[in-house]
Design an enzyme around this catalytic site. Structure first.
Site, PDB file in Angstrom:
ATOM      1  N   SER A  81       0.784  -1.243   0.000  1.00 49.82           N
ATOM      2  CA  SER A  81       0.000   0.000   0.000  1.00 49.82           C
ATOM      3  C   SER A  81       0.814   1.289   0.000  1.00 49.82           C
ATOM      4  CB  SER A  81      -0.909   0.009   1.238  1.00 49.82           C
ATOM      5  OG  SER A  81      -0.122   0.160   2.421  1.00 49.82           O
ATOM      6  N   THR A 120      -8.315   2.606  -4.396  1.00 45.06           N
ATOM      7  CA  THR A 120      -7.826   3.925  -4.025  1.00 45.06           C
ATOM      8  C   THR A 120      -8.181   4.967  -5.080  1.00 45.06           C
ATOM      9  OG1 THR A 120      -5.782   5.181  -3.726  1.00 45.06           O
ATOM     10  CG2 THR A 120      -5.605   3.219  -5.074  1.00 45.06           C
ATOM     11  N   ASP A 121      -8.273   6.217  -4.625  1.00 42.60           N
ATOM     12  CA  ASP A 121      -8.519   7.319  -5.579  1.00 42.60           C
ATOM     13  C   ASP A 121      -7.304   7.563  -6.470  1.00 42.60           C
ATOM     14  OD1 ASP A 121      -6.831   8.431  -3.637  1.00 42.60           O
ATOM     15  OD2 ASP A 121      -8.114  10.157  -3.218  1.00 42.60           O
ATOM     16  N   GLU A 122      -6.145   6.996  -6.091  1.00 43.34           N
ATOM     17  CA  GLU A 122      -4.922   7.248  -6.861  1.00 43.34           C
ATOM     18  C   GLU A 122      -4.967   6.652  -8.262  1.00 43.34           C
ATOM     19  OE1 GLU A 122      -1.237   6.535  -4.948  1.00 43.34           O
ATOM     20  OE2 GLU A 122      -1.897   7.389  -3.058  1.00 43.34           O
ATOM     21  N   TYR A 147       2.657   1.601  -7.320  1.00 34.53           N
ATOM     22  CA  TYR A 147       1.540   1.252  -6.426  1.00 34.53           C
ATOM     23  C   TYR A 147       0.201   1.503  -7.097  1.00 34.53           C
ATOM     24  CZ  TYR A 147      -2.137   2.054  -2.989  1.00 34.53           C
ATOM     25  OH  TYR A 147      -3.347   2.051  -2.336  1.00 34.53           O
ATOM     26  N   LYS A 151      -2.879  -1.041  -8.435  1.00 31.33           N
ATOM     27  CA  LYS A 151      -4.256  -0.971  -7.913  1.00 31.33           C
ATOM     28  C   LYS A 151      -5.226  -0.761  -9.086  1.00 31.33           C
ATOM     29  CE  LYS A 151      -5.601  -1.134  -4.269  1.00 31.33           C
ATOM     30  NZ  LYS A 151      -5.960  -2.249  -3.369  1.00 31.33           N
ATOM     31  N   ASN A 176      -7.348   9.352   1.164  1.00 34.31           N
ATOM     32  CA  ASN A 176      -6.384   9.070   2.247  1.00 34.31           C
ATOM     33  C   ASN A 176      -7.061   8.886   3.598  1.00 34.31           C
ATOM     34  OD1 ASN A 176      -4.744  10.416   0.114  1.00 34.31           O
ATOM     35  ND2 ASN A 176      -3.118  10.076   1.606  1.00 34.31           N
ATOM     36  N   ILE A 188       0.786  10.793   8.359  1.00 34.63           N
ATOM     37  CA  ILE A 188       0.317  11.288   9.665  1.00 34.63           C
ATOM     38  C   ILE A 188       0.967  10.528  10.823  1.00 34.63           C
ATOM     39  CG2 ILE A 188      -1.744  11.461  11.162  1.00 34.63           C
ATOM     40  CD1 ILE A 188      -3.211  12.649   8.730  1.00 34.63           C
ATOM     41  N   PRO A 189       0.942   9.185  10.851  1.00 34.03           N
ATOM     42  CA  PRO A 189       1.599   8.508  11.988  1.00 34.03           C
ATOM     43  C   PRO A 189       3.094   8.782  12.065  1.00 34.03           C
ATOM     44  CG  PRO A 189       0.408   6.929  10.632  1.00 34.03           C
ATOM     45  CD  PRO A 189       0.245   8.247   9.963  1.00 34.03           C
ATOM     46  N   ARG A 270       9.095  13.312  -3.278  1.00 31.05           N
ATOM     47  CA  ARG A 270       8.855  11.982  -3.876  1.00 31.05           C
ATOM     48  C   ARG A 270       8.867  12.134  -5.404  1.00 31.05           C
ATOM     49  NH1 ARG A 270       3.237   9.543  -1.972  1.00 31.05           N
ATOM     50  NH2 ARG A 270       4.471   8.848  -0.208  1.00 31.05           N
TER      51      ARG A 270
HETATM   52  P1  NAD Z   1      -1.595  -1.773   5.030  1.00 29.75           P
HETATM   53  O1  NAD Z   1      -0.321  -1.761   4.269  1.00 29.75           O
HETATM   54  O2  NAD Z   1      -1.661  -1.110   6.346  1.00 29.75           O
HETATM   55  O3  NAD Z   1      -2.094  -3.261   5.234  1.00 29.75           O
HETATM   56  C1  NAD Z   1      -2.006  -4.241   4.217  1.00 29.75           C
HETATM   57  C2  NAD Z   1      -2.257  -5.601   4.844  1.00 29.75           C
HETATM   58  O4  NAD Z   1      -2.263  -6.586   3.791  1.00 29.75           O
HETATM   59  C3  NAD Z   1      -1.183  -6.029   5.860  1.00 29.75           C
HETATM   60  O5  NAD Z   1      -1.786  -6.592   6.997  1.00 29.75           O
HETATM   61  C4  NAD Z   1      -0.371  -7.064   5.099  1.00 29.75           C
HETATM   62  O6  NAD Z   1       0.231  -8.034   5.947  1.00 29.75           O
HETATM   63  C5  NAD Z   1      -1.433  -7.675   4.198  1.00 29.75           C
HETATM   64  N1  NAD Z   1      -0.848  -8.264   2.985  1.00 29.75           N
HETATM   65  C6  NAD Z   1       0.061  -7.692   2.140  1.00 29.75           C
HETATM   66  N2  NAD Z   1       0.367  -8.558   1.154  1.00 29.75           N
HETATM   67  C7  NAD Z   1      -0.365  -9.680   1.379  1.00 29.75           C
HETATM   68  C8  NAD Z   1      -0.482 -10.919   0.688  1.00 29.75           C
HETATM   69  N3  NAD Z   1       0.211 -11.170  -0.439  1.00 29.75           N
HETATM   70  N4  NAD Z   1      -1.329 -11.843   1.189  1.00 29.75           N
HETATM   71  C9  NAD Z   1      -2.036 -11.601   2.316  1.00 29.75           C
HETATM   72  N5  NAD Z   1      -1.949 -10.462   3.013  1.00 29.75           N
HETATM   73  C10 NAD Z   1      -1.120  -9.506   2.546  1.00 29.75           C
HETATM   74  O7  NAD Z   1      -2.678  -1.156   4.022  1.00 29.75           O
HETATM   75  P2  NAD Z   1      -3.941  -0.211   4.329  1.00 29.75           P
HETATM   76  O8  NAD Z   1      -3.484   1.192   4.367  1.00 29.75           O
HETATM   77  O9  NAD Z   1      -4.732  -0.786   5.428  1.00 29.75           O
HETATM   78  O10 NAD Z   1      -4.739  -0.402   2.945  1.00 29.75           O
HETATM   79  C11 NAD Z   1      -5.686  -1.453   2.816  1.00 29.75           C
HETATM   80  C12 NAD Z   1      -6.333  -1.361   1.449  1.00 29.75           C
HETATM   81  O11 NAD Z   1      -6.962  -0.088   1.289  1.00 29.75           O
HETATM   82  C13 NAD Z   1      -5.347  -1.473   0.289  1.00 29.75           C
HETATM   83  O12 NAD Z   1      -5.951  -2.228  -0.732  1.00 29.75           O
HETATM   84  C14 NAD Z   1      -5.120  -0.040  -0.158  1.00 29.75           C
HETATM   85  O13 NAD Z   1      -4.805   0.013  -1.524  1.00 29.75           O
HETATM   86  C15 NAD Z   1      -6.488   0.555   0.111  1.00 29.75           C
HETATM   87  N6  NAD Z   1      -6.534   2.000   0.397  1.00 29.75           N
HETATM   88  C16 NAD Z   1      -5.754   2.538   1.377  1.00 29.75           C
HETATM   89  C17 NAD Z   1      -5.883   3.893   1.688  1.00 29.75           C
HETATM   90  C18 NAD Z   1      -5.063   4.532   2.788  1.00 29.75           C
HETATM   91  O14 NAD Z   1      -5.143   5.750   2.971  1.00 29.75           O
HETATM   92  N7  NAD Z   1      -4.288   3.800   3.561  1.00 29.75           N
HETATM   93  C19 NAD Z   1      -6.819   4.681   0.979  1.00 29.75           C
HETATM   94  C20 NAD Z   1      -7.577   4.093  -0.027  1.00 29.75           C
HETATM   95  C21 NAD Z   1      -7.451   2.740  -0.303  1.00 29.75           C
HETATM   96  O1  DAU Z   2      -5.180   8.394  -1.715  1.00 30.42           O
HETATM   97  C1  DAU Z   2      -5.205   7.125  -1.132  1.00 30.42           C
HETATM   98  C2  DAU Z   2      -3.799   6.629  -0.862  1.00 30.42           C
HETATM   99  O2  DAU Z   2      -3.325   7.369   0.263  1.00 30.42           O
HETATM  100  C3  DAU Z   2      -3.735   5.142  -0.589  1.00 30.42           C
HETATM  101  O3  DAU Z   2      -4.093   4.452  -1.749  1.00 30.42           O
HETATM  102  C4  DAU Z   2      -2.335   4.713  -0.150  1.00 30.42           C
HETATM  103  O4  DAU Z   2      -2.341   3.355   0.226  1.00 30.42           O
HETATM  104  C5  DAU Z   2      -1.926   5.552   1.054  1.00 30.42           C
HETATM  105  O5  DAU Z   2      -0.605   5.236   1.442  1.00 30.42           O
HETATM  106  C6  DAU Z   2      -2.040   7.030   0.711  1.00 30.42           C
HETATM  107  O6  DAU Z   2      -1.063   7.406  -0.303  1.00 30.42           O
HETATM  108  P1  DAU Z   2      -0.180   8.753  -0.178  1.00 30.42           P
HETATM  109  O7  DAU Z   2       1.024   8.565  -0.981  1.00 30.42           O
HETATM  110  O8  DAU Z   2      -1.047   9.944  -0.407  1.00 30.42           O
HETATM  111  O9  DAU Z   2       0.123   8.683   1.432  1.00 30.42           O
HETATM  112  P2  DAU Z   2       1.431   8.963   2.308  1.00 30.42           P
HETATM  113  O10 DAU Z   2       0.991   8.831   3.727  1.00 30.42           O
HETATM  114  O11 DAU Z   2       2.600   8.198   1.866  1.00 30.42           O
HETATM  115  O12 DAU Z   2       1.713  10.511   2.004  1.00 30.42           O
HETATM  116  C7  DAU Z   2       0.701  11.508   2.151  1.00 30.42           C
HETATM  117  C8  DAU Z   2       1.281  12.827   1.648  1.00 30.42           C
HETATM  118  O13 DAU Z   2       2.303  13.273   2.550  1.00 30.42           O
HETATM  119  C9  DAU Z   2       1.956  12.734   0.302  1.00 30.42           C
HETATM  120  O14 DAU Z   2       1.729  13.963  -0.407  1.00 30.42           O
HETATM  121  C10 DAU Z   2       3.455  12.587   0.623  1.00 30.42           C
HETATM  122  C11 DAU Z   2       3.583  13.398   1.890  1.00 30.42           C
HETATM  123  N1  DAU Z   2       4.614  12.985   2.867  1.00 30.42           N
HETATM  124  C12 DAU Z   2       4.690  11.672   3.232  1.00 30.42           C
HETATM  125  C13 DAU Z   2       5.603  11.263   4.183  1.00 30.42           C
HETATM  126  C14 DAU Z   2       5.711   9.809   4.586  1.00 30.42           C
HETATM  127  C15 DAU Z   2       5.410  13.954   3.478  1.00 30.42           C
HETATM  128  O15 DAU Z   2       5.321  15.167   3.178  1.00 30.42           O
HETATM  129  N2  DAU Z   2       6.309  13.550   4.447  1.00 30.42           N
HETATM  130  C16 DAU Z   2       6.426  12.253   4.823  1.00 30.42           C
HETATM  131  O16 DAU Z   2       7.258  11.958   5.709  1.00 30.42           O
END
Ligand code: NAD
Ligand code: DAU
Length: 331
Positions: A81, A120-122, A147, A151, A176, A188-189, A270
């Protein structure tokens, strides 16, 4: 309902499992998760006795076939992800996001189980800062990173399996997420745990990039709404009108921690960094009647900061290695 949740030990999946156990006592939940660096069984520790946990890979066709034969509904969260990781090594993204989704779809086809695909919206690429437009379900696909392109490919596989093989599937593309149990590699984390450790937040480039933030509980309530009321073959965009640029997010965090609003560092940007994401959620609201609950971002962010402060034992083990990886990449 027997629900198979892939990726249920990850950020959004674990929150989904918690929400399901809490709000749907009739659901029998099985989690399939490979426990990659992003998966953590501790995220499910307090509900382990209420679910079945299977450690395994979604590319394992025999395992997936067996689990699908015992499910009524699959909710597919499992993915690689993180954009930054995909720029360093795309190969696990191809395996999990494309081959893994394909493996699930073949089992769905064989056993007639319902499927919900989390995306994802990406997949839509990015918008200009001054563009009044938002993403809609009709926006053409134009992904930027390894990524988001995997997706996008996985979405197209689901659509093709609906049309060609008649499987019953819904899709959602969300913006996000933020909230508890999110890995410290994410924006954020990372900044929250930096601030807890007395390290300055790290902003990629100028910090002008906009993300459309939604609380993870709202994402997951939307997923259940789509499973309950959505039409097969349809794509629903999930978002809660939460557009903020990265600088605003960092400065809101600095304010929560009581630090000076300029106490952050600019770091290397990035490559191919998407400028802006924004979701038009009209279809989800008007067709299915969904509404978000977390409409005030700073309140949701404060609750998230409180969660990370109270749960250091959960995030601490991943922090050092994550920061070492970022340092090596110049971020
Ligand atoms: P994450 O990376 O926190 O969690 C992914 C999980 O999938 C983990 O527990 C990992 O162990 C498991 N995994 C990875 N590969 C695997 C495999 N081959 N088989 C089984 N398990 C596997 O991801 P997340 O942020 O919780 O995202 C979850 C879903 O939501 C993803 O499909 C991501 O594209 C989508 N998404 C995320 C965001 C976001 O902001 N985080 C936004 C929109 C959509
Ligand atoms: O839009 C949905 C997507 O949001 C999901 O599909 C992805 O799984 C999820 O990881 C997230 O993607 P982003 O690339 O937007 O998220 P990320 O948390 O990596 O970064 C958010 C924004 O912050 C991005 O513009 C990059 C920036 N960034 C990120 C990190 C880690 C920083 O400025 N500093 C940082 O340290």
């Amino acid at each position: 309902m027997r629900v198979l949740v892939t990726g249920g030990a990850g950020f959004i999946g674990a929150n989904f499992v918690h929400q399901t156990v809490r709000e749907r006592p009739d659901a029998e939940v099985t989690v399939l998760d490979a426990l990659t660096y992003a998966g953590d069984r501790a995220s499910l520790a307090d509900i382990e006795d209420k679910i079945t946990f299977v450690e395994g890979n979604i590319t394992d066709a025999a395992l997936v076939d067996d689990l699908a034969s015992k499910a009524d509904q699959i909710v597919h969260f499992a993915a690689e992800s993180h954009n930054d990781n995909s720029l360093k090594d795309p190969s696990p993204f191809i395996q999990t996001n494309l081959v893994g989704t394909y493996t699930l779809l073949e089992a769905v086809r064989k056993h007639g189980v319902k499927f919900h695909h989390i995306s994802t919206d990406e997949v839509y690429g990015d918008l200009e800062l001054d563009d009044p437009a938002k993403f809609t379900p009709d926006t053409p696909y134009n992904p930027s990173s390894p990524y988001s392109s995997t997706k996008a490919g996985s979405d197209l596989l689901v659509r093709a399996w609906v049309r060609s093989f008649g499987i019953e599937a819904t899709l959602s593309n969300c913006s996000n997420n933020y909230g508890p149990y999110q890995h410290v590699e994410k924006f954020i984390p990372r900044q929250v745990t930096n601030l807890i450790d007395g390290i300055k937040p790290r902003l990629y480039g100028a910090g002008e990039n906009v993300r459309d933030w939604i609380h993870v509980e709202d994402h997951n309530s939307a997923v259940w709404t789509i499973i309950d009321k959505g039409r097969s073959g349809e794509t629903y965009l999930i978002g809660a009108n939460g557009e903020k640029n990265n600088l605003e997010v960092v400065q809101t965090l600095l304010e929560i921690f009581g630090f000076d609003k300029n106490d952050f560092e600019h770091v290397k940007d990035r490559p191919g960094h998407d400028m802006r994401y924004a979701i038009d959620n009209t279809k989800l609201r008007t067709e299915l009647g969904w509404e978000p609950k977390y409409t005030d971002f700073s309140t949701g962010l404060q609750a998230t900061v409180d969660w990370y402060k109270a749960n250091e034992a959960w995030w601490r083990p991943a922090k050092e290695a994550t920061e070492a990886k970022y340092a090596a990449a110049g971020h």
